[in-house]
Design an enzyme around this catalytic site. Structure first.
Site, PDB file in Angstrom:
ATOM      1  N   VAL A  13       4.317 -34.105  22.579  1.00 44.25           N
ATOM      2  CA  VAL A  13       3.658 -32.876  22.129  1.00 44.25           C
ATOM      3  C   VAL A  13       2.561 -32.544  23.128  1.00 44.25           C
ATOM      4  O   VAL A  13       1.633 -33.336  23.330  1.00 44.25           O
ATOM      5  CB  VAL A  13       3.047 -33.035  20.725  1.00 44.25           C
ATOM      6  CG1 VAL A  13       2.455 -31.705  20.265  1.00 44.25           C
ATOM      7  CG2 VAL A  13       4.080 -33.540  19.724  1.00 44.25           C
ATOM      8  N   ASN A  90       3.590 -26.934  23.529  1.00 42.76           N
ATOM      9  CA  ASN A  90       2.600 -26.296  22.660  1.00 42.76           C
ATOM     10  C   ASN A  90       1.303 -25.927  23.389  1.00 42.76           C
ATOM     11  O   ASN A  90       0.557 -25.080  22.923  1.00 42.76           O
ATOM     12  CB  ASN A  90       2.282 -27.247  21.491  1.00 42.76           C
ATOM     13  CG  ASN A  90       1.106 -26.794  20.662  1.00 42.76           C
ATOM     14  OD1 ASN A  90       1.193 -25.817  19.920  1.00 42.76           O
ATOM     15  ND2 ASN A  90      -0.019 -27.491  20.791  1.00 42.76           N
ATOM     16  N   ALA A 188      -4.511 -21.273  12.429  1.00 38.95           N
ATOM     17  CA  ALA A 188      -5.872 -21.511  12.904  1.00 38.95           C
ATOM     18  C   ALA A 188      -5.847 -22.584  13.980  1.00 38.95           C
ATOM     19  O   ALA A 188      -5.182 -23.615  13.839  1.00 38.95           O
ATOM     20  CB  ALA A 188      -6.749 -21.953  11.736  1.00 38.95           C
ATOM     21  N   ASP A 799      -1.884  18.754 -14.063  1.00 40.37           N
ATOM     22  CA  ASP A 799      -3.057  18.150 -13.427  1.00 40.37           C
ATOM     23  C   ASP A 799      -4.170  19.191 -13.410  1.00 40.37           C
ATOM     24  O   ASP A 799      -4.254  20.032 -12.509  1.00 40.37           O
ATOM     25  CB  ASP A 799      -2.723  17.704 -12.003  1.00 40.37           C
ATOM     26  CG  ASP A 799      -3.886  16.954 -11.344  1.00 40.37           C
ATOM     27  OD1 ASP A 799      -4.997  16.966 -11.902  1.00 40.37           O
ATOM     28  OD2 ASP A 799      -3.670  16.365 -10.279  1.00 40.37           O
ATOM     29  N   HIS A 804      -9.419  21.263  -7.937  1.00 42.98           N
ATOM     30  CA  HIS A 804      -8.375  22.051  -7.292  1.00 42.98           C
ATOM     31  C   HIS A 804      -8.456  23.543  -7.594  1.00 42.98           C
ATOM     32  O   HIS A 804      -7.606  24.305  -7.115  1.00 42.98           O
ATOM     33  CB  HIS A 804      -7.003  21.502  -7.704  1.00 42.98           C
ATOM     34  CG  HIS A 804      -6.847  20.048  -7.447  1.00 42.98           C
ATOM     35  ND1 HIS A 804      -6.832  19.507  -6.184  1.00 42.98           N
ATOM     36  CD2 HIS A 804      -6.740  18.986  -8.309  1.00 42.98           C
ATOM     37  CE1 HIS A 804      -6.708  18.190  -6.270  1.00 42.98           C
ATOM     38  NE2 HIS A 804      -6.651  17.850  -7.544  1.00 42.98           N
ATOM     39  N   ILE A 819      -9.221  22.041  -3.022  1.00 44.33           N
ATOM     40  CA  ILE A 819      -8.117  21.511  -2.225  1.00 44.33           C
ATOM     41  C   ILE A 819      -6.833  21.490  -3.044  1.00 44.33           C
ATOM     42  O   ILE A 819      -6.859  21.498  -4.275  1.00 44.33           O
ATOM     43  CB  ILE A 819      -8.426  20.087  -1.703  1.00 44.33           C
ATOM     44  CG1 ILE A 819      -8.690  19.121  -2.864  1.00 44.33           C
ATOM     45  CG2 ILE A 819      -9.590  20.115  -0.733  1.00 44.33           C
ATOM     46  CD1 ILE A 819      -8.825  17.670  -2.444  1.00 44.33           C
ATOM     47  N   PHE A 847      -1.553   8.780   0.782  1.00 41.43           N
ATOM     48  CA  PHE A 847      -2.345   9.990   0.963  1.00 41.43           C
ATOM     49  C   PHE A 847      -3.448   9.716   1.984  1.00 41.43           C
ATOM     50  O   PHE A 847      -4.321   8.876   1.752  1.00 41.43           O
ATOM     51  CB  PHE A 847      -2.953  10.429  -0.371  1.00 41.43           C
ATOM     52  CG  PHE A 847      -1.924  10.770  -1.411  1.00 41.43           C
ATOM     53  CD1 PHE A 847      -1.291  11.998  -1.406  1.00 41.43           C
ATOM     54  CD2 PHE A 847      -1.569   9.845  -2.378  1.00 41.43           C
ATOM     55  CE1 PHE A 847      -0.324  12.310  -2.365  1.00 41.43           C
ATOM     56  CE2 PHE A 847      -0.610  10.130  -3.338  1.00 41.43           C
ATOM     57  CZ  PHE A 847       0.019  11.374  -3.325  1.00 41.43           C
TER      58      PHE A 847
END
Length: 890
Positions: A13, A90, A188, A799, A804, A819, A847
């Site tokens: 390794v 590694n 990590a 709604d 609005h 809006i 949105f």
């Protein structure tokens, strides 16, 4: 399940003094292996060795050699134990810098450790493994190499190179029972501590990578030449996906303009293939198809008047074909080649076509010299085509260090040098085009070409990062996989193939990619015989183990079929951020969350929820009925812009009268919006934003009737300064009990975080899909100008928020005027998709912006299989209002 044993296996390794290397070493030691722990830090290596030897199960010795001296490392293992069974490459370092700021030393250091080190250790171990007819090799790649990453051009290049190095060793080693695979781990380590936040590192234990590597190194697995990603208990497999592509008529009409006309088709991944070998394309068939086609259409010319192009390796073959093409299209051409005679001959050919040209006689590694010649002669530089290359083909066993270095340096260092020299020129003028040359062996690996495969793959990784860093400067970088008859291929192809596959059949693609007509960047394109196709990654959905529980190699083995399965849940990540999503999402996976610790019947209970959330999920249940007539359906359709000409949407007497599928958000609205949120800390309705909406249409939509909805909280996330609350509402036909709609709505409440809830949500399939648009022009675009009364009409569907319609209320909310409802322009885009592609069974949006009544809604659509990915924009302000959006066609 029986434990996977590594008793008496000899394992090397590298970089094993900490992080992943330490975890590998201690694990293998605990399973009875004899481990050579290599690290440049004597103190770190000795500490790991002591830990293994103190276990009293395995055995370990330390090695402090530089990994580029692989012979010393392997020699010590042989002298100590007499064989080498497993090599885990590694060792690594980081030298992160933007490409503009990166020094040549920082480039060279990364490639020396990651690539030359892996080569040196593998080369030393290879004859031993061949002789004993057994070996397992792991190459450590990275998401930065696979997808590219800002500030890591050196690292991206090196790590991607190791992917095809593994693929080639797998091919050459198969008959000797030597397996080589590549992994892209997220964990990590001393390296990642410098670039990842502590809260993220906490969930990325190196121990979670060990089970994947251990299984790949064991006799039990047959995987060979493959690429895997993993981290935080999630594991998946990657493969290349290739579009069907386009075949062009290979006559004088095959020009960059002809390519421009069909670019969308080239990048269409409908019915893709998944090639695994360089032979997985029938080039001769494409050549025959090309001959039978009619002349290519030329919609508008693509030219290079007053532009300067540098081409390396342009003394013959592909480079010469490029130079002659650019000459015909008005460019100034810099012909680079190490052969003065060849370069000057091409210069004269270019001039004979009426263009300006100059020779740059030197190695491609002298990038500064080449670019200086271009700028001094023509005063500017607009495109570079890095084409120079050599072959030094040998089996890996017979390959010399010089053959490795010569090939790698010309291809990789040469490409780096030219791009590095051109970069400040391109950045200053905010324009540049780069085409770098990879190869099918760089994509798939190939016997006898370990050096060439590694180099060409490294160029792919470099190009992806250049594309990322260059985008804001209008520098576009793409990579080419050409197959053509040249002096290089003449050594391995029959002469009739060399003649048939003219380099001029590749040139038009390069021409388009380097033109100002091109908008694609970070692409990878295979080109031959008039055929061009696009590549992207496909990743298995994989499998996620609980992040808070230890995972064993035996568990990985048990789930291997799931981990490696490419089914309809497979994804196509195109960035490091997208690749991390499955890993980050698993941070909150702490065991079985299908039922709560209290044992109640809440289907959305989660044992990791704090008490405040668990209580809300249990107690907050809203139900309600919605009775409607055809009038209400017509009113909704009018509210999302249907006109008097669309009788099937506005006239109940029409035989095809129907609701636009997005009508499904209306019956549930009063119920879902009625779920209480005042249990959140510092809750204020003025701080609420609608974040995402997912609608699933489960049955045909009645045009009148009574529907019953019930809503519950399904997920509540603590975002620190905000809360993200997702509710799921199921809507049934009252008469039949049949589920008609399911809505999943996510709202963000600013200032309501900090209650100790989990930070990352789970995967909810299409409801949480990223839906990144493909890197091509939209397949279809619809513009629709809303009317000033749009919000006043839409609100009548249920709604009634005064935001609005009431200017005073809108100002309190921070808007100059009322809006448009988000679900209104959601419906408008849904109507556009419905009209273009037909019914869909689900639709999801995020949105991200607002629309004022009277503004123009623009829906850009890309069809990818049965999914239509779309982006919605406000034309007047040039802003995106719906993102991460897609609809799945019925």
């Amino acid at each position: 399940m029986a434990e996977l044993s590594f008793k008496n296996k000899i394992i090397i390794v590298t970089g094993a003094g900490g992080g992943l290397g330490k975890s590998y070493s201690t694990f293998f030691g605990s399973r009875g292996a004899k481990v050579l722990v290599n690290d440049f830090s004597k103190e770190a290596a000795d500490k790991v060795v002591k830990e293994i030897n103190d276990q009293g199960v395995g055995e370990a010795v330390a090695n402090y050699s530089d990994v580029t001296k692989g012979g010393e490392i392997v020699k010590q293992a042989m002298e100590k134990w007499g064989r080498v069974d497993v090599l885990i490459n590694n060792a690594g370092i980081l030298r992160d810098k933007s490409f503009a700021a990166m020094s040549e030393k920082e480039w060279d250091q990364i490639h020396a450790v990651h690539v030359k080190g892996s080569y040196a250790c593998s080369k030393a171990a290879w004859p031993i493994m061949r002789k004993q007819k057994y070996g397992r090799i792991i190459m450590t790649a990275s998401a930065a190499g696979i997808y590219g990453n800002f500030g890591q051009a050196n690292y991206s290049s090196a790590k991607m190179g190791l992917v095809s190095f593994a693929k080639t060793l797998a091919r050459e080693g198969a008959k000797y029972n030597i397996h080589a695979n590549a992994i892209a781990p997220v964990a990590a380590s001393p390296m990642t501590e410098t670039i990842m936040p502590p809260e993220m590192l906490k969930s990325l234990s190196p121990d979670m990578i060990v089970p994947l590597v251990a299984y790949l190194c064991h006799d039990a697995t047959e995987e060979n030449g493959q690429l895997f990603e993993g981290g935080a208990g999630w594991y998946g497999k990657l493969r290349w996906e290739r579009s069907k592509g386009v075949v062009f008529k290979t006559d004088d009409s095959f020009t960059p303009a002809a390519v421009k006309a069909r670019w969308t088709e080239i990048n269409d991944f409908t019915n893709p293939t998944h090639p695994a070998n360089i032979t997985d394309a029938d080039y001769l068939s494409y050549l025959e198809q090309a001959k039978a086609l009619s002349t290519n259409k030329q919609p508008s010319p693509v030219r290079f008047d007053n532009q300067t192009v540098v081409i390396t390796g342009a003394g013959g073959g592909l480079g010469r074909a490029y130079a002659l093409m650019y000459a015909k299209l008005g460019a100034n051409v810099v012909v680079n080649d190490f052969s003065k005679e060849a370069a000057e001959k091409v210069v004269e050919e270019v001039k004979a076509l009426g263009a300006r040209a100059i020779a740059a006689v030197c190695s491609a590694e002298e990038g500064e010299k080449i670019v200086k010649i271009a700028v001094d002669m023509f005063g500017a530089l607009h495109a570079v085509v890095c084409n120079a290359g050599i072959l030094r083909d040998k089996s890996f066993a017979a390959m010399t260090d010089k053959e490795w270095d010569d090939c790698y340096n010309i291809h990789v260092k040469g490409t780096y040098a030219v791009c590095k020299a051109a970069w400040p020129v391109f950045r200053k003028q905010k324009y540049g085009r780069i085409v770098n040359t990879a190869s099918s062996v760089g994509v798939h690996g190939n016997f006898g070409q370990a050096n060439y495969s590694t180099a060409k793959s490294a160029i792919i990784g470099l190009t992806k990062t250049l594309a990322i860093e260059g985008k804001k400067y209008n520098i576009l970088a793409n990579c080419l996989v050409p197959n053509a008859g040249t002096n290089m291929t003449r050594t391995i192809w029959p002469e009739e193939m060399v003649q048939a596959f003219s380099p001029s059949f590749v040139a038009p693609i390069v021409g388009y990619l380097t033109s100002d007509s091109n908008e694609t960047t970070q692409g990878l394109y295979e080109v031959s015989a008039g055929w061009c196709a696009s590549y992207r990654w496909q990743r298995s959905y994989g499998f996620a183990f609980p992040v808070n529980k230890k995972v064993s190699p035996e568990q990985v083995k048990e789930k291997w079929e799931v981990i490696t399965r490419f089914d309809d849940k497979a994804t196509n990540p195109s960035s490091t951020a997208e690749s991390l999503e499955s890993i980050v999402e698993n941070f909150s996976n702490e065991g079985d969350s299908s039922s709560s610790s209290s044992g109640d019947s809440n289907p959305y209970a989660d044992s990791s929820d704090p008490e405040i959330v668990a209580k809300a999920k249990k107690e907050a249940i809203e139900t309600g009925e919605y009775t409607y007539s055809e009038r209400d359906v017509a009113l909704y359709n009018l509210g999302i812009g249907a006109t008097e000409k669309e009788l099937d949407l506005v006239f109940e007497g029409d035989s095809d009268f129907q609701a636009v599928p997005t009508f499904g958000v209306i019956p549930q609205f009063a119920v879902s919006s009625g779920l209480p949120l005042d249990w959140l800390p510092n809750f204020s309705p003025m701080m609420l934003l609608h974040g995402e909406q997912f609608l699933s249409i489960k049955a045909p939509i009645p045009t009148s009737g009574t529907l019953v909805s019930d809503a519950r909280f399904s997920e509540v996330l603590d975002k620190g300064k905000a809360a993200a609350v997702t509710s799921i509402t199921t809507t049934r036909n009252k008469e039949t009990g049949e589920v008609v709609f399911e809505n999943q709505s996510t709202v963000f409440i600013r200032g309501a975080g900090g209650f100790g809830g989990k930070k990352t949500g789970g995967d909810r399939g299409a409801a949480t899909a990223v839906n990144k648009p493909p890197s091509r022009k939209p397949d279809h675009v619809v513009e629709e100008k809303t009317v000033p009364t749009q919000a006043a009409i839409y609100r009548l569907s249920g709604d009634y928020n005064p935001l609005h319609v009431d200017p005073n209320f809108a100002k309190v909310g921070g808007f100059d005027q009322p809006i448009l409802h988000g679900l209104c322009f959601f419906g408008i885009s849904g109507k556009h998709i419905f009209r273009k592609y037909g019914a869909f069974k689900d639709i999801k949006v995020r949105f991200v912006g607002s629309v004022y009544p009277g503004e123009t809604v623009v829906t850009e659509m890309w069809k990818e299989g049965d999914k239509v990915i779309f982006v919605t924009k406000c034309k007047e302000r040039g802003t995106t209002v719906l993102g991460a959006a897609a609809a799945t066609l019925a």
